[in-house]
Design a protein around this motif. Sequence first.
Motif, mmCIF file in Angstrom:
data_model
loop_
_atom_site.group_PDB
_atom_site.id
_atom_site.type_symbol
_atom_site.label_atom_id
_atom_site.label_comp_id
_atom_site.label_asym_id
_atom_site.label_seq_id
_atom_site.Cartn_x
_atom_site.Cartn_y
_atom_site.Cartn_z
ATOM 1 N N LYS A 1 9.304 -4.991 12.523
ATOM 2 C CA LYS A 1 9.225 -5.187 13.839
ATOM 3 C C LYS A 1 7.769 -4.606 14.422
ATOM 4 O O LYS A 1 7.289 -5.257 15.243
ATOM 5 N N ILE A 2 7.528 -3.420 13.773
ATOM 6 C CA ILE A 2 6.274 -2.846 14.152
ATOM 7 C C ILE A 2 5.135 -3.820 13.811
ATOM 8 O O ILE A 2 3.975 -4.153 14.403
ATOM 9 N N LEU A 3 5.255 -4.259 12.557
ATOM 10 C CA LEU A 3 4.251 -5.416 12.090
ATOM 11 C C LEU A 3 4.157 -6.468 12.734
ATOM 12 O O LEU A 3 2.903 -7.029 12.938
ATOM 13 N N GLU A 4 5.337 -7.226 13.227
ATOM 14 C CA GLU A 4 5.344 -8.418 14.089
ATOM 15 C C GLU A 4 4.605 -8.036 15.352
ATOM 16 O O GLU A 4 3.699 -9.033 15.687
ATOM 17 N N GLU A 5 4.965 -6.942 15.896
ATOM 18 C CA GLU A 5 4.385 -6.572 17.152
ATOM 19 C C GLU A 5 2.815 -6.351 17.069
ATOM 20 O O GLU A 5 1.904 -7.096 17.671
ATOM 21 N N GLU A 6 2.407 -5.731 15.831
ATOM 22 C CA GLU A 6 0.842 -5.535 15.792
ATOM 23 C C GLU A 6 0.423 -6.966 15.417
ATOM 24 O O GLU A 6 -0.911 -7.537 16.038
ATOM 25 N N ARG A 7 1.154 -7.929 14.871
ATOM 26 C CA ARG A 7 0.420 -9.359 14.496
ATOM 27 C C ARG A 7 0.237 -9.929 15.699
ATOM 28 O O ARG A 7 -0.679 -10.684 15.995
ATOM 29 N N THR A 8 1.192 -10.069 16.632
ATOM 30 C CA THR A 8 1.018 -10.580 17.870
ATOM 31 C C THR A 8 -0.182 -10.027 18.590
ATOM 32 O O THR A 8 -0.978 -10.871 19.213
ATOM 33 N N VAL B 1 -1.506 -7.193 7.611
ATOM 34 C CA VAL B 1 -0.428 -7.227 8.438
ATOM 35 C C VAL B 1 0.442 -8.396 7.922
ATOM 36 O O VAL B 1 1.837 -8.381 7.668
ATOM 37 N N ASN B 2 -0.143 -9.574 7.802
ATOM 38 C CA ASN B 2 0.391 -10.848 7.412
ATOM 39 C C ASN B 2 0.977 -10.560 5.788
ATOM 40 O O ASN B 2 2.168 -10.917 5.586
ATOM 41 N N ARG B 3 0.176 -10.009 5.098
ATOM 42 C CA ARG B 3 0.632 -9.591 3.661
ATOM 43 C C ARG B 3 1.872 -8.739 3.597
ATOM 44 O O ARG B 3 2.617 -9.088 2.795
ATOM 45 N N ALA B 4 1.673 -8.034 4.437
ATOM 46 C CA ALA B 4 3.101 -6.751 4.491
ATOM 47 C C ALA B 4 4.169 -7.705 4.694
ATOM 48 O O ALA B 4 5.353 -7.395 4.294
ATOM 49 N N LEU B 5 4.228 -8.436 5.932
ATOM 50 C CA LEU B 5 5.162 -9.196 6.386
ATOM 51 C C LEU B 5 5.753 -10.263 5.112
ATOM 52 O O LEU B 5 6.879 -10.394 5.094
ATOM 53 N N GLY B 6 4.870 -10.836 4.615
ATOM 54 C CA GLY B 6 5.115 -11.458 3.413
ATOM 55 C C GLY B 6 5.890 -10.768 2.391
ATOM 56 O O GLY B 6 6.782 -11.335 1.926
ATOM 57 N N GLU C 1 4.628 5.190 6.969
ATOM 58 C CA GLU C 1 4.907 5.638 8.504
ATOM 59 C C GLU C 1 3.545 5.560 9.157
ATOM 60 O O GLU C 1 3.378 4.962 10.448
ATOM 61 N N ALA C 2 2.411 6.072 8.607
ATOM 62 C CA ALA C 2 0.961 6.143 9.168
ATOM 63 C C ALA C 2 0.537 4.781 8.978
ATOM 64 O O ALA C 2 -0.397 4.475 9.914
ATOM 65 N N ASN C 3 0.634 3.802 8.050
ATOM 66 C CA ASN C 3 0.277 2.668 8.064
ATOM 67 C C ASN C 3 1.303 1.716 7.405
ATOM 68 O O ASN C 3 1.362 1.302 5.892
ATOM 69 N N THR D 1 -1.027 0.402 -1.065
ATOM 70 C CA THR D 1 -0.943 1.221 -2.094
ATOM 71 C C THR D 1 -0.204 2.625 -1.897
ATOM 72 O O THR D 1 -0.108 2.808 -0.821
ATOM 73 N N CYS D 2 -0.066 2.920 -2.972
ATOM 74 C CA CYS D 2 0.717 4.564 -2.810
ATOM 75 C C CYS D 2 -0.628 5.532 -2.446
ATOM 76 O O CYS D 2 -1.774 5.154 -2.590
ATOM 77 N N LYS D 3 -0.443 6.796 -2.332
ATOM 78 C CA LYS D 3 -1.641 7.769 -2.075
ATOM 79 C C LYS D 3 -2.383 7.899 -3.280
ATOM 80 O O LYS D 3 -3.489 8.073 -2.913
ATOM 81 N N ALA D 4 -1.818 7.913 -4.518
ATOM 82 C CA ALA D 4 -2.739 8.135 -5.477
ATOM 83 C C ALA D 4 -3.899 7.117 -5.492
ATOM 84 O O ALA D 4 -4.920 7.100 -6.231
ATOM 85 N N HIS D 5 -3.610 5.702 -5.087
ATOM 86 C CA HIS D 5 -4.262 4.679 -5.194
ATOM 87 C C HIS D 5 -4.824 4.290 -3.802
ATOM 88 O O HIS D 5 -5.439 3.017 -3.798
ATOM 89 N N MET D 6 -4.912 4.970 -2.857
ATOM 90 C CA MET D 6 -5.100 4.491 -1.600
ATOM 91 C C MET D 6 -6.807 4.409 -1.172
ATOM 92 O O MET D 6 -7.086 3.560 -0.388
ATOM 93 N N HIS D 7 -7.556 4.961 -2.316
ATOM 94 C CA HIS D 7 -8.874 4.842 -1.915
ATOM 95 C C HIS D 7 -9.493 3.757 -3.153
ATOM 96 O O HIS D 7 -10.788 3.572 -3.174
#
Length: 124
Positions: free
Chosen positions: A12-19, A80-85, A108-110, A115-121
């Motif tokens: 829901k959050i992602l769909e709203e952000e996509r809009t 966002v689209n990728r996450a929804l996919g 929760e933050a994003n 990626t997980c925290k270990a690979h976020m960068h």
Amino acid sequence: MISNDTIQKYKKILEEERTVLETELQKIGVRNPSNPSDWVAAKGSDEAFGADRNDNADIFEEMQDANATISKLEVRFDEVNRALGKIEEGTYGICEISGSEIEADRLEANPAARTCKAHMHQSL
Ligand SMILES: [Zn+2]
């Protein structure tokens, strides 16, 4: 495992952000006719440059600003689209590098995190 409820919440959050992103993109950009997933500055696409050099410089600057904003919005829009996919495919919440579960607080933050925290960068 992430619970289905949590996934639905993020969906829901992602769909709203996509809009929101789509609305922002439509304000300043148009879809590239030769590549619908690409957006370009609306100004300067058809309404071309005139005879006045100062006007042209202004239009050019506006186009550059618009394109810079579009690039940023587009990156997020794609994420966002990728996450929804991934929600559709059932692979949501899995780190694209290690295949391990993405931490709950990171999602929760994003909710579009890839990626997980270990690979976020790490670049993907
Ligand atoms: Zn990882």
